[in-house]
Design a protein around this motif. Sequence first.
Motif, PDB file in Angstrom:
ATOM      1  N   PHE A 168     -56.215  47.969  99.811  1.00  0.00           N
ATOM      2  CA  PHE A 168     -55.626  47.504  98.559  1.00  0.00           C
ATOM      3  C   PHE A 168     -56.604  47.696  97.396  1.00  0.00           C
ATOM      4  O   PHE A 168     -57.826  47.613  97.566  1.00  0.00           O
ATOM      5  CB  PHE A 168     -55.274  46.015  98.667  1.00  0.00           C
ATOM      6  N   TYR A 169     -56.014  47.914  96.228  1.00  0.00           N
ATOM      7  CA  TYR A 169     -56.775  47.968  94.992  1.00  0.00           C
ATOM      8  C   TYR A 169     -56.244  46.873  94.077  1.00  0.00           C
ATOM      9  O   TYR A 169     -55.035  46.776  93.848  1.00  0.00           O
ATOM     10  CB  TYR A 169     -56.630  49.330  94.325  1.00  0.00           C
ATOM     11  N   VAL A 170     -57.153  46.064  93.556  1.00  0.00           N
ATOM     12  CA  VAL A 170     -56.770  44.906  92.754  1.00  0.00           C
ATOM     13  C   VAL A 170     -57.280  45.106  91.325  1.00  0.00           C
ATOM     14  O   VAL A 170     -58.498  45.104  91.078  1.00  0.00           O
ATOM     15  CB  VAL A 170     -57.357  43.600  93.333  1.00  0.00           C
ATOM     16  N   LEU A 171     -56.350  45.323  90.399  1.00  0.00           N
ATOM     17  CA  LEU A 171     -56.726  45.425  88.987  1.00  0.00           C
ATOM     18  C   LEU A 171     -57.067  44.028  88.493  1.00  0.00           C
ATOM     19  O   LEU A 171     -56.246  43.109  88.561  1.00  0.00           O
ATOM     20  CB  LEU A 171     -55.578  46.012  88.174  1.00  0.00           C
ATOM     21  N   THR A 172     -58.286  43.868  88.000  1.00  0.00           N
ATOM     22  CA  THR A 172     -58.819  42.546  87.655  1.00  0.00           C
ATOM     23  C   THR A 172     -59.325  42.536  86.221  1.00  0.00           C
ATOM     24  O   THR A 172     -60.028  43.453  85.792  1.00  0.00           O
ATOM     25  CB  THR A 172     -59.970  42.175  88.610  1.00  0.00           C
ATOM     26  N   HIS A 173     -58.956  41.498  85.500  1.00  0.00           N
ATOM     27  CA  HIS A 173     -59.394  41.313  84.111  1.00  0.00           C
ATOM     28  C   HIS A 173     -60.442  40.199  84.090  1.00  0.00           C
ATOM     29  O   HIS A 173     -60.189  39.092  84.577  1.00  0.00           O
ATOM     30  CB  HIS A 173     -58.199  40.933  83.241  1.00  0.00           C
ATOM     31  N   VAL A 174     -61.611  40.505  83.522  1.00  0.00           N
ATOM     32  CA  VAL A 174     -62.712  39.537  83.473  1.00  0.00           C
ATOM     33  C   VAL A 174     -63.167  39.383  82.035  1.00  0.00           C
ATOM     34  O   VAL A 174     -63.570  40.358  81.392  1.00  0.00           O
ATOM     35  CB  VAL A 174     -63.891  39.972  84.361  1.00  0.00           C
TER      36      VAL A 174
END
Length: 311
Positions: A246-252
């Motif tokens: 899986f690839y998880v697009l993450t906003h930080v």
Amino acid sequence: MLVRPALLPLWPPRVGDLFGREGPLVLEVGFGDGRFTAELAKAQPDWLILGAEVSAASVLRAYRRLKREGIGNVRLYHGQGPFALRNLVPPGSLKRVIVNFPDPWPKKRHQERRLLQEGFFRRLSTRLLAGGDLLLTTDHEEYFHFALAEAERTGLYRVEVKDPPEAHLRTKYALKWREAGRTFFHAVFTKVAEDPTPWPPTRRYEVAHALLKGELPKDLALARVPLPIPGGVAVFLEVARGEEGFYVLTHVEEEDLTQDLLLEVRRSSHGIYAGVSRFGSPLITEGVKEAVRALVRELGRRGLKVVQDHT
């Protein structure tokens, strides 16, 4: 030249390493399409100008302008001005900061997003030379007086209200608003003292991942809710399934840095890897590590066991 902080071995870089020579260092926050930057660079060829801009489209336009005009004493950073000030500028090295027509964030609930606040002025004092200054030009009278009050509250600056220099009125927005008959405001904030609180560069890390044992989940639905992190927030935006996992697009979002990056959950020769993807060369900060920890905890709730933890 575009500055990519993730590729710099030293924070802050030495001025000579960043520009290839020594000279007076100037920071422009919010350079837009770069027309003012280009004029300044040609008018002051001995100056070394570092520009910071949050708009990717504006960075590209400015970069093309500088290349087209053969200007070599400018370096561009795509990101927030305070991050550039903190991590790309050595303490006590700045001759000048230029802020032309900053976003005034006029709504009351948004005013905490304004650049020119007391905390910024205090931190700026650690990067300015003795007698260095900040030049502000704006058409927003309320923000102008707000900035004056914030700087005066620190006791670290001599503040002078002046007529704006003609060059500062040749930016894209100034030309537009001059035709509309708007009034412009200008001030010079000259450093007379320095805040004693240290402001070290952002801490960054080499890795942020864990190895787990167990079966790769058949699906990985993650709640799209804010996760508190040191000095900010992280959100898992989207999960995509690939051949290996899986690839998880993450906003930080952290104090002066915002990143959208990919986290991975995939099979490896040593188990299940959960951590930062190298795609896009993200900066591995404490906030990014905390996002990885949250992902690892979620996998733990699905029955996987951590065997190596590098978060």
